[in-house]
Design a protein around this motif. Structure first.
Motif, PDB file in Angstrom:
ATOM      1  N   LEU A  26       0.714  -1.104  -0.265  1.00  0.00           N
ATOM      2  CA  LEU A  26       0.247   0.168   0.220  1.00  0.00           C
ATOM      3  C   LEU A  26       0.671   1.147   0.213  1.00  0.00           C
ATOM      4  O   LEU A  26       0.341   2.526  -0.652  1.00  0.00           O
ATOM      5  CB  LEU A  26      -0.756   0.221   1.139  1.00  0.00           C
ATOM      6  CG  LEU A  26      -1.749  -1.069   1.042  1.00  0.00           C
ATOM      7  CD1 LEU A  26      -2.625  -1.008   2.561  1.00  0.00           C
ATOM      8  CD2 LEU A  26      -3.020  -0.739   0.150  1.00  0.00           C
ATOM      9  N   ASN A  27       1.878   1.250   0.676  1.00  0.00           N
ATOM     10  CA  ASN A  27       3.074   2.528   0.909  1.00  0.00           C
ATOM     11  C   ASN A  27       3.758   2.523  -0.434  1.00  0.00           C
ATOM     12  O   ASN A  27       3.525   3.272  -0.785  1.00  0.00           O
ATOM     13  CB  ASN A  27       3.831   2.398   2.122  1.00  0.00           C
ATOM     14  CG  ASN A  27       5.286   3.262   2.129  1.00  0.00           C
ATOM     15  OD1 ASN A  27       6.239   3.496   1.278  1.00  0.00           O
ATOM     16  ND2 ASN A  27       4.477   4.395   2.398  1.00  0.00           N
ATOM     17  N   LYS A  28       4.010   1.625  -1.389  1.00  0.00           N
ATOM     18  CA  LYS A  28       4.418   1.970  -2.266  1.00  0.00           C
ATOM     19  C   LYS A  28       3.770   2.432  -3.732  1.00  0.00           C
ATOM     20  O   LYS A  28       4.378   3.104  -4.474  1.00  0.00           O
ATOM     21  CB  LYS A  28       5.075  -0.037  -3.011  1.00  0.00           C
ATOM     22  CG  LYS A  28       5.933   0.484  -4.283  1.00  0.00           C
ATOM     23  CD  LYS A  28       6.674  -0.628  -4.297  1.00  0.00           C
ATOM     24  CE  LYS A  28       7.589  -1.032  -5.737  1.00  0.00           C
ATOM     25  NZ  LYS A  28       8.240  -1.930  -5.779  1.00  0.00           N
ATOM     26  N   LYS A  29       2.635   1.466  -4.063  1.00  0.00           N
ATOM     27  CA  LYS A  29       1.103   1.848  -5.032  1.00  0.00           C
ATOM     28  C   LYS A  29       0.556   2.841  -4.465  1.00  0.00           C
ATOM     29  O   LYS A  29       0.337   4.033  -5.097  1.00  0.00           O
ATOM     30  CB  LYS A  29       0.558   0.402  -4.553  1.00  0.00           C
ATOM     31  CG  LYS A  29       0.742  -0.549  -5.314  1.00  0.00           C
ATOM     32  CD  LYS A  29       1.708  -0.577  -6.068  1.00  0.00           C
ATOM     33  CE  LYS A  29       2.170  -2.322  -6.980  1.00  0.00           C
ATOM     34  NZ  LYS A  29       3.295  -1.645  -8.185  1.00  0.00           N
ATOM     35  N   LEU A  30       0.397   3.475  -3.385  1.00  0.00           N
ATOM     36  CA  LEU A  30      -0.800   4.377  -2.850  1.00  0.00           C
ATOM     37  C   LEU A  30      -0.312   5.741  -2.052  1.00  0.00           C
ATOM     38  O   LEU A  30      -0.605   6.620  -1.864  1.00  0.00           O
ATOM     39  CB  LEU A  30      -1.955   3.869  -2.151  1.00  0.00           C
ATOM     40  CG  LEU A  30      -3.132   3.071  -3.209  1.00  0.00           C
ATOM     41  CD1 LEU A  30      -3.934   2.343  -2.217  1.00  0.00           C
ATOM     42  CD2 LEU A  30      -2.988   3.398  -4.173  1.00  0.00           C
ATOM     43  N   GLY A  31       1.025   5.182  -1.107  1.00  0.00           N
ATOM     44  CA  GLY A  31       1.555   6.366  -0.237  1.00  0.00           C
ATOM     45  C   GLY A  31       1.232   6.925   0.418  1.00  0.00           C
ATOM     46  O   GLY A  31       1.370   7.529   1.797  1.00  0.00           O
ATOM     47  N   ILE A  32       0.534   5.301   1.142  1.00  0.00           N
ATOM     48  CA  ILE A  32      -0.029   5.485   2.396  1.00  0.00           C
ATOM     49  C   ILE A  32       1.041   5.370   3.671  1.00  0.00           C
ATOM     50  O   ILE A  32       1.688   4.214   3.182  1.00  0.00           O
ATOM     51  CB  ILE A  32      -1.217   3.948   2.459  1.00  0.00           C
ATOM     52  CG1 ILE A  32      -2.172   4.706   2.140  1.00  0.00           C
ATOM     53  CG2 ILE A  32      -1.475   4.149   3.773  1.00  0.00           C
ATOM     54  CD1 ILE A  32      -3.296   3.052   1.477  1.00  0.00           C
ATOM     55  N   PRO A  33       1.250   5.895   4.672  1.00  0.00           N
ATOM     56  CA  PRO A  33       2.453   5.175   5.813  1.00  0.00           C
ATOM     57  C   PRO A  33       1.919   4.289   5.991  1.00  0.00           C
ATOM     58  O   PRO A  33       1.088   3.698   6.551  1.00  0.00           O
ATOM     59  CB  PRO A  33       1.931   6.506   6.653  1.00  0.00           C
ATOM     60  CG  PRO A  33       1.183   7.606   5.791  1.00  0.00           C
ATOM     61  CD  PRO A  33       0.324   7.017   4.990  1.00  0.00           C
ATOM     62  N   ILE A  34       3.133   3.448   6.248  1.00  0.00           N
ATOM     63  CA  ILE A  34       3.471   1.775   6.751  1.00  0.00           C
ATOM     64  C   ILE A  34       2.940   2.150   8.119  1.00  0.00           C
ATOM     65  O   ILE A  34       2.444   0.970   8.070  1.00  0.00           O
ATOM     66  CB  ILE A  34       4.697   1.342   6.773  1.00  0.00           C
ATOM     67  CG1 ILE A  34       5.499   1.419   5.326  1.00  0.00           C
ATOM     68  CG2 ILE A  34       4.797  -0.043   7.217  1.00  0.00           C
ATOM     69  CD1 ILE A  34       6.322   1.577   4.616  1.00  0.00           C
ATOM     70  N   SER A  35       3.291   2.799   8.921  1.00  0.00           N
ATOM     71  CA  SER A  35       2.375   2.790  10.287  1.00  0.00           C
ATOM     72  C   SER A  35       0.928   2.723  10.236  1.00  0.00           C
ATOM     73  O   SER A  35       0.617   2.450  10.653  1.00  0.00           O
ATOM     74  CB  SER A  35       2.886   3.335  11.123  1.00  0.00           C
ATOM     75  OG  SER A  35       3.169   5.101  10.584  1.00  0.00           O
TER      76      SER A  35
END
Length: 191
Positions: A26-35
């Motif tokens: 999700l972080n890689k594709k959408l930029g949502i923070p991992i935490s």
């Protein structure tokens, strides 16, 4: 300790092979923070367990997830933070030149007007790392003891000189070797 360990694994570009894989995607594709996404996934799993488990234990689990995702977030931003500095001074030209020539940092001049005396001169905006902040502070107050500085911590800076610093230096060197007519503008970019 869980947040620190997972943060170190993720910073190294690896995965634990568990529930950190969907947040990485999700972080890689959408930029949502991992935490944030890890907290969301773990929270949903724990809520599902409320039906079959002791609710008190589930609440402790939610608290644990909250704590380790906050720690994880802190570990992931270590080393990326920079300091944004806005300098209000009548001697903005000298300060601007010092930042560009001595600190080798870019600047942006933002047109402004002071509120009290209605003086119009640019605010010098620059981003430096924590070690350069003391130098910048000394340079500014050596040039203008009446300067006004606003200092903000920023978590991440992207662009020339920050996220692509190595590529920029390599490209500058390669271009200078190929072309004797290469010149630098005031901001430090190649022409």
């Amino acid at each position: 300790m869980i947040g620190t360990a997972i943060g170190l694994v993720i910073r190294c570009g690896a995965s634990t092979g568990g529930m950190d894989i969907p947040p990485l995607i999700l972080n890689k594709k959408l930029g949502i923070p991992i935490s944030v996404s890890m907290y969301g996934f773990d929270f949903i799993i724990l809520l599902g367990q409320m039906v079959i488990r002791n609710r008190e234990m589930v609440f402790y689990g939610i608290l644990l997830v909250l704590i380790y995702t906050v720690v994880l977030d802190k570990v992931l931003v270590i080393g990326k933070s920079q300091m944004q500095v806005k300098i209000v001074s009548a001697k903005f030209n000298e300060i601007n030149e010092k930042i560009i020539s001595v600190l080798d940092r870019g600047t942006t001049l933002i047109h402004s007007e002071t509120g009290f005396k209605h003086n119009q001169y640019p605010v010098v905006l620059t981003v430096v790392n924590n070690r350069e902040l003391t130098q910048l502070n000394n340079y500014v107050y050596d040039i203008d003891p009446d300067a006004f500085m606003i200092i903000n911590k920023v978590n991440e800076v992207r662009g020339k000189g920050f996220s692509s610093a190595k590529n920029m230096k390599i490209n500058k060197t390669a271009n200078m070797q190929r072309s004797p007519k290469v010149s630098l503008t005031l901001g430090g970019t190649l022409q």
